[in-house]
Write an enzyme that holds these catalytic residues in place. Structure first.
Site, PDB file in Angstrom:
ATOM      1  N   TYR A   1      -2.605  -1.190  10.416  1.00 41.99           N
ATOM      2  CA  TYR A   1      -2.497  -1.312   8.951  1.00 41.99           C
ATOM      3  C   TYR A   1      -1.131  -0.805   8.474  1.00 41.99           C
ATOM      4  CZ  TYR A   1      -4.054  -1.074   4.040  1.00 41.99           C
ATOM      5  OH  TYR A   1      -4.186  -1.254   2.689  1.00 41.99           O
TER       6      TYR A   1
ATOM      7  N   SER B   1       0.867  -1.194   0.000  1.00 46.37           N
ATOM      8  CA  SER B   1       0.000   0.000   0.000  1.00 46.37           C
ATOM      9  C   SER B   1       0.893   1.230   0.000  1.00 46.37           C
ATOM     10  CB  SER B   1      -0.848  -0.005   1.274  1.00 46.37           C
ATOM     11  OG  SER B   1      -1.494   1.235   1.458  1.00 46.37           O
TER      12      SER B   1
HETATM   13  P1  NAD Z   1     -11.394  -6.179  -0.357  1.00 46.14           P
HETATM   14  O1  NAD Z   1     -12.034  -6.086   0.978  1.00 46.14           O
HETATM   15  O2  NAD Z   1     -12.186  -5.841  -1.574  1.00 46.14           O
HETATM   16  O3  NAD Z   1     -10.782  -7.624  -0.576  1.00 46.14           O
HETATM   17  C1  NAD Z   1     -10.068  -8.275   0.428  1.00 46.14           C
HETATM   18  C2  NAD Z   1      -9.984  -9.743   0.100  1.00 46.14           C
HETATM   19  O4  NAD Z   1      -9.298 -10.394   1.168  1.00 46.14           O
HETATM   20  C3  NAD Z   1     -11.367 -10.403  -0.011  1.00 46.14           C
HETATM   21  O5  NAD Z   1     -11.326 -11.402  -1.001  1.00 46.14           O
HETATM   22  C4  NAD Z   1     -11.540 -11.017   1.383  1.00 46.14           C
HETATM   23  O6  NAD Z   1     -12.450 -12.114   1.410  1.00 46.14           O
HETATM   24  C5  NAD Z   1     -10.111 -11.469   1.646  1.00 46.14           C
HETATM   25  N1  NAD Z   1      -9.840 -11.731   3.046  1.00 46.14           N
HETATM   26  C6  NAD Z   1     -10.060 -10.919   4.117  1.00 46.14           C
HETATM   27  N2  NAD Z   1      -9.723 -11.566   5.249  1.00 46.14           N
HETATM   28  C7  NAD Z   1      -9.270 -12.790   4.881  1.00 46.14           C
HETATM   29  C8  NAD Z   1      -8.775 -13.914   5.587  1.00 46.14           C
HETATM   30  N3  NAD Z   1      -8.669 -13.918   6.916  1.00 46.14           N
HETATM   31  N4  NAD Z   1      -8.440 -15.006   4.873  1.00 46.14           N
HETATM   32  C9  NAD Z   1      -8.565 -15.035   3.530  1.00 46.14           C
HETATM   33  N5  NAD Z   1      -9.020 -14.007   2.802  1.00 46.14           N
HETATM   34  C10 NAD Z   1      -9.368 -12.895   3.479  1.00 46.14           C
HETATM   35  O7  NAD Z   1     -10.094  -5.259  -0.258  1.00 46.14           O
HETATM   36  P2  NAD Z   1      -9.102  -4.680  -1.358  1.00 46.14           P
HETATM   37  O8  NAD Z   1      -9.207  -3.220  -1.299  1.00 46.14           O
HETATM   38  O9  NAD Z   1      -9.248  -5.379  -2.654  1.00 46.14           O
HETATM   39  O10 NAD Z   1      -7.693  -5.057  -0.672  1.00 46.14           O
HETATM   40  C11 NAD Z   1      -6.821  -6.030  -1.176  1.00 46.14           C
HETATM   41  C12 NAD Z   1      -5.416  -5.685  -0.724  1.00 46.14           C
HETATM   42  O11 NAD Z   1      -5.035  -4.430  -1.278  1.00 46.14           O
HETATM   43  C13 NAD Z   1      -5.257  -5.564   0.796  1.00 46.14           C
HETATM   44  O12 NAD Z   1      -4.045  -6.135   1.210  1.00 46.14           O
HETATM   45  C14 NAD Z   1      -5.253  -4.067   1.003  1.00 46.14           C
HETATM   46  O13 NAD Z   1      -4.572  -3.709   2.156  1.00 46.14           O
HETATM   47  C15 NAD Z   1      -4.531  -3.615  -0.253  1.00 46.14           C
HETATM   48  N6  NAD Z   1      -4.749  -2.215  -0.594  1.00 46.14           N
HETATM   49  C16 NAD Z   1      -6.001  -1.745  -0.847  1.00 46.14           C
HETATM   50  C17 NAD Z   1      -6.159  -0.415  -1.179  1.00 46.14           C
HETATM   51  C18 NAD Z   1      -7.500   0.182  -1.485  1.00 46.14           C
HETATM   52  O14 NAD Z   1      -7.596   1.405  -1.577  1.00 46.14           O
HETATM   53  N7  NAD Z   1      -8.545  -0.601  -1.674  1.00 46.14           N
HETATM   54  C19 NAD Z   1      -5.051   0.434  -1.240  1.00 46.14           C
HETATM   55  C20 NAD Z   1      -3.802  -0.084  -0.967  1.00 46.14           C
HETATM   56  C21 NAD Z   1      -3.658  -1.409  -0.651  1.00 46.14           C
END
Ligand code: NAD
Length: 260
Positions: free
Chosen positions: A155, A142
């Protein structure tokens, strides 16, 4: 070039992980998808990817906070596909709260899912990658792996930790045809971000619209949310020959956030 390889993408039932899974499927990569959600919806995603892209896709519901389940998922991937060529550590959760009120259980869960799960998957994937002389490990970190924001102590700690892990693994496997990098997205409008908008509004005493405009997009000079397709394209690029010398580093996909 990637056709017929196997990728494990954690947390790929939603958001960025799902986008990355689609990006790899479009390149002919067989997949292990993982994450939580409604069983029928997940089966729809799995079967839909197989049908649209002509690849084999299996679903593993391993909980990324449970080391034994993670190890079993990696063993199963290797059994079905003969090894793991591409590992994308993407599963992640968020909790927004002042540090003095931050629930200890939430801290532990965020560190386990966002950071330690990458250790458990990587530990199992590296021997396969080394034996094949090719492998790609991509950690979805991130912008918060580089900079912090208030109320996101667990986080930011987890993502900074992932960055240190990325560099260490890269050094250990550098001579084996295996690279390890982090992609650092800015704000992508996925369920993870949508869920934190009300909490941020509460913590800062402002409206949800103000959170989007004045907190989230204020950080991104482009004033645009990053798309899942843009993150997926970066992941596919990291698996190309052109990226073979890129290792131990982070690619920022954050609309210029960390430039100021
Ligand atoms: P999201 O909530 O859409 O997806 C998260 C995924 O992780 C889902 O498939 C969920 O079921 C799975 N998950 C959660 N807990 C779990 C567990 N205990 N075991 C297995 N699977 C689990 O979120 P996203 O925004 O797509 O985030 C994905 C990654 O990207 C994360 O690591 C997040 O920190 C990172 N990220 C997101 C953003 C953003 O703005 N959305 C920015 C930077 C980084």
């Amino acid at each position: 070039m990637l056709k017929g390889k196997c990728a494990v993408v954690t947390g790929s039932t939603s958001g960025i992980g799902l986008g990355i899974a689609e990006g790899f499927a479009a390149e002919g990569v067989n997949l292990v998808i993982n994450g939580f959600g409604d069983a029928a919806e997940i089966e729809g995603i799995r079967a839909g990817l197989e049908k649209k892209f002509g690849v084999k896709v299996i679903y593993d519901g391993a909980d990324m906070s449970k080391p034994e389940q993670i190890e079993a998922m990696m063993d199963n991937a290797a059994k079905v596909f003969g090894g793991v060529d591409i590992l994308v550590n993407n599963a992640g959760i968020q909790h927004v709260c002042p540090v003095e009120e931050f629930p200890t259980a939430k801290w532990d869960a965020i560190i386990a899912i966002n950071m330690s799960s990458a250790f458990h998957t990587t530990k199992k994937a590296v021997p396969y990658m080394k034996s094949k002389g090719w492998g790609r490990i991509i950690n979805v970190a991130s912008a918060h792996a580089m900079v912090a924001s208030p109320f996101k102590s667990a986080y930011c700690a987890s993502k900074h930790g992932v960055m240190g892990f990325t560099k260490t693994v890269a050094l250990e496997v550098a001579e084996k045809g295996v690279t390890c990098n982090a992609i650092c997205p800015g704000y992508v409008l996925t369920p993870l971000v949508e869920k934190q908008i009300p909490d941020t509004a509460k913590a800062r005493g402002i409206t949800e619209e103000q959170v989007k405009r004045d907190v989230l997009l204020a950080a991104q000079p482009t004033k645009q949310f990053v798309t899942t397709k843009q993150v997926a394209g970066t992941a596919v690029f990291l698996c190309s020959d052109a990226a073979a010398s890129i290792t131990g580093t982070n690619i920022m996909v954050e609309g210029g956030w960390t430039a100021h």
